[in-house]
Design a protein around this motif. Structure first.
Motif, PDB file in Angstrom:
ATOM      1  N   GLU A   1     -11.143   7.019   3.071  1.00  0.00           N
ATOM      2  CA  GLU A   1     -12.515   7.436   3.378  1.00  0.00           C
ATOM      3  C   GLU A   1     -12.546   8.774   4.108  1.00  0.00           C
ATOM      4  OE1 GLU A   1     -14.798   4.429   5.409  1.00  0.00           O
ATOM      5  OE2 GLU A   1     -13.727   2.881   4.278  1.00  0.00           O
TER       6      GLU A   1
ATOM      7  N   ARG B   1      -4.953   1.043  -9.043  1.00  0.00           N
ATOM      8  CA  ARG B   1      -6.274   1.676  -8.969  1.00  0.00           C
ATOM      9  C   ARG B   1      -6.951   1.729 -10.342  1.00  0.00           C
ATOM     10  NH1 ARG B   1      -9.408   4.496  -5.634  1.00  0.00           N
ATOM     11  NH2 ARG B   1      -7.825   4.310  -4.027  1.00  0.00           N
TER      12      ARG B   1
ATOM     13  N   ASP C   1      -4.795   7.170   0.004  1.00  0.00           N
ATOM     14  CA  ASP C   1      -5.364   6.810  -1.295  1.00  0.00           C
ATOM     15  C   ASP C   1      -4.982   7.865  -2.313  1.00  0.00           C
ATOM     16  OD1 ASP C   1      -6.516   4.664  -0.120  1.00  0.00           O
ATOM     17  OD2 ASP C   1      -8.540   5.516   0.024  1.00  0.00           O
TER      18      ASP C   1
ATOM     19  N   PRO D   1       0.059   6.244   7.592  1.00  0.00           N
ATOM     20  CA  PRO D   1       0.442   4.869   7.237  1.00  0.00           C
ATOM     21  C   PRO D   1      -0.212   4.384   5.939  1.00  0.00           C
ATOM     22  CG  PRO D   1      -0.985   4.894   9.164  1.00  0.00           C
ATOM     23  CD  PRO D   1      -0.642   6.316   8.883  1.00  0.00           C
ATOM     24  N   LYS D   2      -1.394   4.938   5.606  1.00  0.00           N
ATOM     25  CA  LYS D   2      -2.032   4.524   4.342  1.00  0.00           C
ATOM     26  C   LYS D   2      -2.746   5.731   3.734  1.00  0.00           C
ATOM     27  CE  LYS D   2      -5.363   1.242   2.352  1.00  0.00           C
ATOM     28  NZ  LYS D   2      -6.297   2.115   1.649  1.00  0.00           N
TER      29      LYS D   2
ATOM     30  N   LEU E   1       0.865  -1.181   0.000  1.00  0.00           N
ATOM     31  CA  LEU E   1       0.000   0.000   0.000  1.00  0.00           C
ATOM     32  C   LEU E   1       0.903   1.233   0.000  1.00  0.00           C
ATOM     33  CD1 LEU E   1      -2.273  -1.664   2.573  1.00  0.00           C
ATOM     34  CD2 LEU E   1      -3.072  -0.965   0.321  1.00  0.00           C
TER      35      LEU E   1
END
Lengths: 162, 713
Positions: free
Chosen positions: A55, A83, A35, A32-33, A21
């Motif tokens: 989100e 993606r 999008d 840490p993550k 990721l």
């Protein structure tokens, strides 16, 4: 609040994590993550990359992928490939209509794929005059980068749909 | 540890096509090679906090979280999302609560039998439908009309026989009368009269056939529509919500019409044409098998040719039609946006755009018309070639005196009869399939069992007090997406609860559950101490009233719309209700008063007016439990005051759950509950919640900001 936040490319450290990721180091802050979304996936896939909390809110926009350091670039490209995974159709092997569905067998850059599309509307989408997107019943995407590159038979199949 | 689920994983992390699978247990997730079972990767669930199906644009991935750390387990195309969704949800529940999951079946959009995709909301696969079974069921629907059907069948035979007689008479006419040396006037009269009689019979039989089949078809159509409609009315919302209104309309109208038209037109044609085909072939073979073969052998070729042509023509015209459609939508687009076009001074651009589409249509039309005008005459010519063959060989037979002149004429008349049925036959598979699939889709609804049924020992409750208790309620419309999570709450009889939260927080869902439009997945809902699942549904619905955000008015008068809540209500009751709802005054000033027609074709009402009519309906309904889904639509302050007043009167003496957006409504509420992502996060009075400075506080702040901005405009 309402202003667009562009990230300072020098302080951005995007990395592919061990778990496959993307993490973001931004100055002293660490996510840490994150999008990654393209603002213009078709017309400008290298610019205006939205970095977001999962989100959640937008952390900021990257103006151009090439502003980033090489490792960040690599991480971004890798994540975007996931993606926006879209096999490219090189040849239509067969095409059959049955009960309102169309069954395709195509040769793509990732080997031979078969898929099914429904109806006519919304399944074949022209992105530009020569570039076309086909979306199957599940939402998977297939791209024809240039209609002119297809052989005559393949183009004939498509002619009724375009 | 026993295996929980195995799911295909057809993509590697570098996006190659692979043949892998994910095997899930309660201890770990293994990625294996499917054929050999070789383990490629193993992720222990120890320390894991959450498993998630993350749907990206072109694919999806399964991500497992260990607190903030996360890693991808597998990548997969989007058709696997439902399976992974179920898996991720089950594992997350296990990790959070230690509940050993019972795996719910995955809702699939593909036929389990042949893997073909299914249409939305149906499990009928057109390729796997057993036509025998469907036909047998259709025959059941035909049973009441069997005398008519039998009569129809007899007429079919008569009709075929009559069509076959004419060429015989023609032969006799030529050979025995016209060619005979002595002029036999009587014979001529008899034959001509005979031919006229046959013609008359064919006409009469055709009329009879048409009339009988129309009667049968119309009755059958009505029976089928009735069966579907009745069943739909009795089905629960959980089924109906999965259907689009358009789909249901289609089944009631379109599918039944398909079946009806098949029985009414195509099936009779099929029977007549098959009989005719059989008859002609037999007659031809009997008369001269050599000549018959001469005609029959090229027949398949000609049928094939006309099929190919038809397909090509259809494709051509479909393209033309699409282009026409496109040009039209551009036109509609421009015309309906003409104000925008003009205000941006973009007229020239739009003219250019339309001209382009128009030109494309012109090109297609020109191409298609010239193709058609070449194709059709050519086809006719080729089809006509067979006649020359008959003429040549037949002529030779006549010259050699094997054949009489009349026999040749008769023969070519029969040959002419052959091609009609042959071409017709090529349509049949498609028609047949359409009708069978349509019938099966109808039966699918008719066979659907209501998901929410009264228990046999359901408790009657003629008067509900209005005490509501939710206990650990968990619910999701789809098995892998809970919308409400462990919500517990007690509402006193007569209390008014304000329900707030972002859109999608689960507010409407909560209300659907109190109304028992759905059954909870876990936990219970009690009304006056009785589980709603034990309550008689009729009693429940009668005493729960709903004023919806989108106040739906049926086509009809205002009077009918208000009285809908209470069949048999007097005019006086309706007026009283309207008065309480602050609706009476505007209604009586309409020229048609309470007789004003509303709905699709009626008078247009403002949002505020519609709402007050809906409130009047609820007043008349006089429910013990009131559910209020307040509109967000902005109305002027006078109307707002009127509505507010009406609502205040309405909520008196009943338990009320109000999905509220207006601050004024919230202030009136005894308590307020705040939902966030399906969880009950805050509960208390307006003041208490403001004091918490949490979700509610922020919501109110945002509201005030909005109001201030609106006031400033």
């Amino acid at each position: 609040m309402a202003d667009v936040q562009f990230l300072d490319a020098k302080s951005v450290r995007l990395r592919t994590t061990a778990g496959g990721l993307v993490s973001l180091g931004l100055g002293d802050t660490f996510f840490p993550k994150v999008d990654l979304h393209l603002a213009f996936p078709f017309s400008d896939p290298e610019r205006f990359i939205s970095v977001r909390e999962p989100e959640g809110d937008e952390i900021g926009l990257i103006r151009h992928i090439q502003e980033l350091d090489p490792l960040s670039q690599e991480a971004v490209r890798k994540e975007l490939r996931w993606r926006y995974y879209t096999p490219r159709i090189q040849r239509i092997i067969s095409y059959k209509e049955e009960f309102g569905h169309t069954y395709w067998e195509v040769e793509t850059d990732r080997g031979v794929h078969t898929f099914v599309t429904r109806g006519r509307d919304q399944t074949v989408r022209s992105i530009s005059e020569r570039r076309t997107l086909i979306i199957d019943v599940s939402g998977n995407r297939y791209e024809i980068a240039d209609l002119e590159d297809l052989d005559v038979r393949s183009r004939e199949y498509l002619a009724t749909l375009l | 540890m026993s295996e929980l689920m195995t799911v295909a994983a057809p993509l590697s992390s570098d996006l190659r096509d692979v043949d892998w699978q994910v095997v899930a247990t309660l201890e770990n997730l293994q990625v294996q090679e499917r054929t050999t079972g070789r383990i490629l990767d193993e992720i222990s669930l120890a320390g894991a906090t959450k498993v998630e199906n993350e749907t990206l644009v072109g694919l999806a991935r399964l991500v497992i979280y260990f607190g903030h750390e996360a890693r991808t387990v597998a990548y997969y195309p989007l058709e696997h999302v439902p399976e992974y969704g179920v898996l991720a949800n089950a594992l997350t529940r296990y990790l959070e609560d230690g509940v050993v999951p019972t795996m719910k079946p995955v809702e699939t959009a593909f036929c389990p039998n042949c893997q073909r995709p299914l249409r939305h909301g149906t499990k009928v696969c057109p390729a796997c439908v057993s036509s025998k079974r469907v036909l047998r069921r259709l025959a059941d629907y035909l049973k009441p009309y069997w005398p008519l059907v039998t009569m129809g069948m007899l007429i079919f035979f008569a009709l075929t026989a009559a069509s076959l007689i004419t060429p015989q008479l023609q032969r006799i006419l030529v050979d025995d009368v016209l060619k005979a040396s002595d002029a036999n006037l009587t014979m001529l009269v008899v034959l001509v009269a005979g031919m006229a009689l046959v013609r008359l019979l064919v006409t009469v039989f055709s009329i009879l056939r048409g009339r009988i089949m129309v009667v049968v078809g119309a009755h059958l159509g009505r029976d089928l529509r009735g069966a579907v409609f009745t069943r739909i009315q009795s089905l629960s919302l959980s089924f109906l919500d999965k259907q689009r209104v358009g789909d249901l309309m289609n089944r009631i109208n379109h599918d039944t019409r398909h079946v009806q038209s098949f029985l009414q037109h195509q099936l009779p044609d099929l029977v007549t044409q098959s009989l005719l085909l059989l008859g002609v072939i037999v007659v031809l073979l009997v008369q001269s098998w050599q000549l018959a073969l001469l005609i029959l052998i090229p027949a398949p070729f000609i049928v094939w040719l006309s099929n190919v042509t038809r397909r090509k023509v259809r494709r051509m015209y479909r393209q033309q039609w699409r282009s026409w459609d496109e040009a039209n939508s551009v036109l509609q687009d421009i015309l309906s946006g003409i104000r925008v076009v003009k205000s941006f001074g973009a007229e020239d651009i739009e003219v250019e755009r339309f001209t382009q589409y128009s030109a494309h249509y012109r090109d297609l039309t020109a191409r298609n018309e010239s193709a058609w005008n070449t194709l059709y005459p050519s086809l006719s010519f080729i089809m006509g070639l067979g006649n020359f063959l008959i003429l040549y060989y037949g002529g030779k037979l006549v010259q050699n005196e094997v054949f009489q002149m009349g026999e040749l004429i008769q023969f070519s008349a029969y040959a002419g009869l052959l091609y009609g049925p042959l071409q017709f036959m090529s349509f049949i598979p498609r028609w047949f399939h359409h009708a069978i699939t349509a019938a099966e889709r109808i039966f699918e609804i008719v066979d659907e069992i209501p998901a929410i049924l009264d228990r046999p020992d359901a408790i009657a409750m003629p008067r509900i007090e209005g005490h509501i208790k939710l206990e650990n309620v968990t619910f999701g419309y789809r098995s892998h997406e809970p919308v409400l999570k462990k919500v517990s709450l007690e509402i006193e009889s007569g209390e008014m609860i304000g329900l707030v939260g972002h859109s999608g927080a689960g507010k409407s869902t909560l209300i659907n559950l109190v109304n028992r439009f759905y059954d909870v997945d876990e936990g219970s809902i009690y009304i006056d101490g009785v589980d709603v699942r034990d309550l008689a549904q009729g009693d429940l619905r009668r005493q729960v009233g709903v004023v919806l955000q989108e106040s739906f008015l049926f086509a009809g008068t205002i009077w009918q719309n208000i009285a809908y809540a209470k069949p048999g209500a007097t005019k006086e009751e309706v007026i009283r209700a309207a008065k309480i709802a602050n609706a009476h005054d505007f209604i009586v000033t309409f020229p048609d008063g309470y007789d004003t027609r509303v709905g699709e074709k009626g008078q247009r009402l403002s949002g505020g007016e519609r709402q007050r009519i809906a409130i009047a309906r609820a007043v008349l309904h006089n429910p013990r439990i009131l559910i209020l889904d307040e509109a967000t639509s902005s109305v002027d302050s006078e109307t707002e005051k009127q509505i507010q007043e009406a609502i205040q009167r309405l909520v008196q003496n009943r338990t009320t759950i109000a999905i509220a957006h207006r601050l004024s409504t919230l202030k009136d509420a005894d308590r307020i509950m705040v939902l966030d992502h399906g969880e009950l996060v805050e509960l208390g009075t307006h003041e208490e919640l403001l004091g918490l400075r949490g979700y509610y506080f922020r919501l109110v702040q945002a509201q005030r900001e909005m109001n201030r901005m609106r006031a400033a405009v």
